[in-house]
Design a protein around this motif. Structure first.
Motif, PDB file in Angstrom:
ATOM      1  N   ALA A  80     -59.463  14.525 -35.124  1.00  3.80           N
ATOM      2  CA  ALA A  80     -58.049  14.414 -35.499  1.00  3.80           C
ATOM      3  C   ALA A  80     -57.172  15.403 -34.741  1.00  3.80           C
ATOM      4  CB  ALA A  80     -57.877  14.624 -37.000  1.00  3.80           C
ATOM      5  N   ARG A  81     -57.683  16.575 -34.447  1.00  5.75           N
ATOM      6  CA  ARG A  81     -56.883  17.582 -33.736  1.00  5.75           C
ATOM      7  C   ARG A  81     -56.487  17.068 -32.350  1.00  5.75           C
ATOM      8  NH1 ARG A  81     -56.212  21.702 -36.598  1.00  5.75           N
ATOM      9  NH2 ARG A  81     -55.278  22.971 -34.993  1.00  5.75           N
ATOM     10  N   GLU A  82     -57.450  16.478 -31.648  1.00  6.06           N
ATOM     11  CA  GLU A  82     -57.171  15.913 -30.325  1.00  6.06           C
ATOM     12  C   GLU A  82     -56.190  14.740 -30.434  1.00  6.06           C
ATOM     13  OE1 GLU A  82     -59.568  13.241 -27.057  1.00  6.06           O
ATOM     14  OE2 GLU A  82     -60.699  14.805 -28.103  1.00  6.06           O
ATOM     15  N   TYR A  83     -56.454  13.870 -31.382  1.00  7.97           N
ATOM     16  CA  TYR A  83     -55.631  12.674 -31.574  1.00  7.97           C
ATOM     17  C   TYR A  83     -54.176  13.054 -31.880  1.00  7.97           C
ATOM     18  CZ  TYR A  83     -54.401   8.014 -33.397  1.00  7.97           C
ATOM     19  OH  TYR A  83     -53.831   6.786 -33.610  1.00  7.97           O
ATOM     20  N   LEU A  84     -53.986  13.946 -32.847  1.00  4.10           N
ATOM     21  CA  LEU A  84     -52.633  14.320 -33.257  1.00  4.10           C
ATOM     22  C   LEU A  84     -51.938  15.205 -32.227  1.00  4.10           C
ATOM     23  CD1 LEU A  84     -53.230  14.950 -37.058  1.00  4.10           C
ATOM     24  CD2 LEU A  84     -52.206  12.933 -35.970  1.00  4.10           C
ATOM     25  N   SER A  85     -52.711  15.961 -31.457  1.00  3.41           N
ATOM     26  CA  SER A  85     -52.116  16.766 -30.386  1.00  3.41           C
ATOM     27  C   SER A  85     -51.469  15.860 -29.341  1.00  3.41           C
ATOM     28  CB  SER A  85     -53.163  17.654 -29.727  1.00  3.41           C
ATOM     29  OG  SER A  85     -53.565  18.666 -30.619  1.00  3.41           O
ATOM     30  N   GLU A  86     -52.080  14.708 -29.106  1.00  2.46           N
ATOM     31  CA  GLU A  86     -51.543  13.753 -28.135  1.00  2.46           C
ATOM     32  C   GLU A  86     -50.441  12.883 -28.734  1.00  2.46           C
ATOM     33  OE1 GLU A  86     -54.680  11.471 -26.326  1.00  2.46           O
ATOM     34  OE2 GLU A  86     -55.809  13.276 -25.808  1.00  2.46           O
ATOM     35  N   LYS A  87     -50.653  12.388 -29.955  1.00  2.00           N
ATOM     36  CA  LYS A  87     -49.737  11.423 -30.569  1.00  2.00           C
ATOM     37  C   LYS A  87     -48.585  12.095 -31.298  1.00  2.00           C
ATOM     38  CE  LYS A  87     -49.634   7.470 -33.692  1.00  2.00           C
ATOM     39  NZ  LYS A  87     -48.261   7.654 -34.044  1.00  2.00           N
ATOM     40  N   GLY A  88     -48.827  13.271 -31.845  1.00  2.00           N
ATOM     41  CA  GLY A  88     -47.829  13.926 -32.683  1.00  2.00           C
ATOM     42  C   GLY A  88     -48.125  13.706 -34.156  1.00  2.00           C
ATOM     43  N   MET A  89     -47.375  14.399 -34.976  1.00  2.00           N
ATOM     44  CA  MET A  89     -47.630  14.385 -36.420  1.00  2.00           C
ATOM     45  C   MET A  89     -46.994  13.214 -37.156  1.00  2.00           C
ATOM     46  SD  MET A  89     -49.724  16.702 -37.248  1.00  2.00           S
ATOM     47  CE  MET A  89     -49.494  16.835 -39.018  1.00  2.00           C
ATOM     48  N   ASP A  90     -46.323  12.342 -36.454  1.00  2.22           N
ATOM     49  CA  ASP A  90     -45.732  11.176 -37.084  1.00  2.22           C
ATOM     50  C   ASP A  90     -46.787  10.063 -37.143  1.00  2.22           C
ATOM     51  OD1 ASP A  90     -43.846   9.531 -38.269  1.00  2.22           O
ATOM     52  OD2 ASP A  90     -43.070   8.821 -36.335  1.00  2.22           O
ATOM     53  N   TYR A  91     -47.827  10.295 -37.948  1.00  6.56           N
ATOM     54  CA  TYR A  91     -48.938   9.351 -38.039  1.00  6.56           C
ATOM     55  C   TYR A  91     -48.721   8.380 -39.199  1.00  6.56           C
ATOM     56  CZ  TYR A  91     -50.593  12.510 -41.715  1.00  6.56           C
ATOM     57  OH  TYR A  91     -50.689  13.269 -42.832  1.00  6.56           O
ATOM     58  N   MET A 110     -66.371  11.624 -43.186  1.00  2.19           N
ATOM     59  CA  MET A 110     -65.529  10.569 -43.736  1.00  2.19           C
ATOM     60  C   MET A 110     -64.961  10.917 -45.109  1.00  2.19           C
ATOM     61  SD  MET A 110     -65.082   8.269 -41.437  1.00  2.19           S
ATOM     62  CE  MET A 110     -65.064   9.662 -40.302  1.00  2.19           C
ATOM     63  N   TYR A 111     -65.588  11.854 -45.817  1.00  2.00           N
ATOM     64  CA  TYR A 111     -64.971  12.314 -47.057  1.00  2.00           C
ATOM     65  C   TYR A 111     -63.619  12.961 -46.774  1.00  2.00           C
ATOM     66  CZ  TYR A 111     -69.042  11.543 -50.091  1.00  2.00           C
ATOM     67  OH  TYR A 111     -70.054  10.989 -50.832  1.00  2.00           O
ATOM     68  N   VAL A 112     -63.527  13.700 -45.683  1.00  2.00           N
ATOM     69  CA  VAL A 112     -62.251  14.310 -45.304  1.00  2.00           C
ATOM     70  C   VAL A 112     -61.227  13.211 -45.010  1.00  2.00           C
ATOM     71  CG1 VAL A 112     -61.079  15.757 -43.599  1.00  2.00           C
ATOM     72  CG2 VAL A 112     -63.339  16.424 -44.467  1.00  2.00           C
ATOM     73  N   MET A 113     -61.667  12.168 -44.332  1.00  2.00           N
ATOM     74  CA  MET A 113     -60.769  11.051 -44.045  1.00  2.00           C
ATOM     75  C   MET A 113     -60.329  10.360 -45.340  1.00  2.00           C
ATOM     76  SD  MET A 113     -60.342  11.369 -40.866  1.00  2.00           S
ATOM     77  CE  MET A 113     -59.111  10.077 -40.915  1.00  2.00           C
ATOM     78  N   LYS A 114     -61.238  10.227 -46.287  1.00  2.00           N
ATOM     79  CA  LYS A 114     -60.908   9.618 -47.579  1.00  2.00           C
ATOM     80  C   LYS A 114     -59.839  10.434 -48.298  1.00  2.00           C
ATOM     81  CE  LYS A 114     -63.152   8.357 -51.979  1.00  2.00           C
ATOM     82  NZ  LYS A 114     -62.274   9.077 -52.900  1.00  2.00           N
ATOM     83  N   VAL A 115     -60.043  11.733 -48.374  1.00  3.28           N
ATOM     84  CA  VAL A 115     -59.065  12.590 -49.044  1.00  3.28           C
ATOM     85  C   VAL A 115     -57.722  12.499 -48.329  1.00  3.28           C
ATOM     86  CG1 VAL A 115     -58.462  14.995 -49.565  1.00  3.28           C
ATOM     87  CG2 VAL A 115     -60.774  14.156 -50.057  1.00  3.28           C
ATOM     88  N   TRP A 116     -57.745  12.574 -47.013  1.00  5.35           N
ATOM     89  CA  TRP A 116     -56.506  12.514 -46.233  1.00  5.35           C
ATOM     90  C   TRP A 116     -55.763  11.209 -46.503  1.00  5.35           C
ATOM     91  CZ3 TRP A 116     -56.597  13.223 -40.179  1.00  5.35           C
ATOM     92  CH2 TRP A 116     -55.294  13.402 -39.708  1.00  5.35           C
ATOM     93  N   CYS A 117     -56.480  10.086 -46.458  1.00  5.26           N
ATOM     94  CA  CYS A 117     -55.861   8.784 -46.733  1.00  5.26           C
ATOM     95  C   CYS A 117     -55.249   8.746 -48.133  1.00  5.26           C
ATOM     96  CB  CYS A 117     -56.891   7.660 -46.613  1.00  5.26           C
ATOM     97  SG  CYS A 117     -57.342   7.195 -44.939  1.00  5.26           S
ATOM     98  N   VAL A 153     -54.377  11.255 -50.144  1.00  7.60           N
ATOM     99  CA  VAL A 153     -53.278  12.195 -50.343  1.00  7.60           C
ATOM    100  C   VAL A 153     -52.019  11.703 -49.628  1.00  7.60           C
ATOM    101  CG1 VAL A 153     -52.478  14.525 -49.756  1.00  7.60           C
ATOM    102  CG2 VAL A 153     -54.724  14.208 -50.810  1.00  7.60           C
ATOM    103  N   ALA A 154     -52.163  11.261 -48.396  1.00  8.20           N
ATOM    104  CA  ALA A 154     -50.996  10.862 -47.600  1.00  8.20           C
ATOM    105  C   ALA A 154     -50.477   9.463 -47.938  1.00  8.20           C
ATOM    106  CB  ALA A 154     -51.335  10.945 -46.108  1.00  8.20           C
ATOM    107  N   PHE A 155     -51.393   8.547 -48.312  1.00  6.23           N
ATOM    108  CA  PHE A 155     -50.984   7.141 -48.463  1.00  6.23           C
ATOM    109  C   PHE A 155     -51.433   6.493 -49.775  1.00  6.23           C
ATOM    110  CE2 PHE A 155     -51.163   8.034 -43.900  1.00  6.23           C
ATOM    111  CZ  PHE A 155     -49.840   7.736 -43.567  1.00  6.23           C
ATOM    112  N   GLU A 156     -52.076   7.266 -50.650  1.00  4.45           N
ATOM    113  CA  GLU A 156     -52.548   6.766 -51.945  1.00  4.45           C
ATOM    114  C   GLU A 156     -53.429   5.531 -51.821  1.00  4.45           C
ATOM    115  OE1 GLU A 156     -49.101   6.345 -54.450  1.00  4.45           O
ATOM    116  OE2 GLU A 156     -48.747   8.512 -54.460  1.00  4.45           O
TER     117      GLU A 156
END
Length: 175
Positions: free
Chosen positions: A34-45, A79-86, A88-91
């Motif tokens: 995610a760090r690489e991805y967001l560094s390139e794309k930005g935080m508007d995910y 993937m647990y981190v991805m689950k929590v992120w999803c 928290v950010a998108f319910e």
């Protein structure tokens, strides 16, 4: 190969601990895609970006595992981190991520506590101490119910490393 996942909220020393453990055990570690991805794309995910990040994380994890040696492979994020992120950010959470959680198996979780101060780096989102505690509790609930051995890691970076080494050497009978 023992697959050890370092898990917990942002800014809890996960990457530092992964790197230190890999150096100590003379192996490799899988960074957080995610760090690489967001560094390139930005935080508007968006919600779909999180699925792309999850795919990228697992591709990176699988490719880096080929380089692991000495019986240990350290993974910063699963993937647990991805689950929590999803959630928290998108319910909501992508079904593909949930299926990966059910399919993939790890040997040990090191849960990093929130006792380190939160540090801004342009990619982190949750500095509020109350919310950090809520996230930590979500991760703790996950590892408790994961059917995988786990331990909580606290203290300074040096203390965290020593604690993790002691735990892993005890569990896996290494001197």
């Amino acid at each position: 190969m023992r697959k050890i996942v370092i898990i917990g909220p942002e800014s809890t020393g996960k990457s530092t601990l992964c790197k230190q453990l890999a150096e100590y055990y003379n192996t490799v570690w899988c960074p957080e895609f995610a760090r690489e991805y967001l560094s390139e794309k930005g935080m508007d995910y968006n919600y779909e970006d999180l699925l792309n990040i999850a795919h990228g994380q697992l591709e990176l994890e699988d490719s880096m595992m080929q380089e692991a040696r000495n019986g240990y492979y350290f993974i910063d994020t699963d993937m647990y981190v991805m689950k929590v992120w999803c959630e928290v950010a998108f319910e909501n959470c992508h079904t593909w991520i949930l299926k990966q959680i059910a399919q993939r198996k790890y040997d040990f979780y090191l849960l990093c506590s929130i006792d380190l101060p939160w540090e801004s780096d342009g990619l982190r989102e949750y500095p509020d101490p109350v919310f950090r505690k809520k996230l930590f509790d979500m991760y703790k609930d996950i590892v408790i119910n994961s059917n995988t051995m786990w331990a909580e890691i606290t203290g300074t970076d040096t203390q965290r490393l020593q604690t993790a080494i002691t735990i892993l050497n005890t569990i896996y009978k290494r001197k």
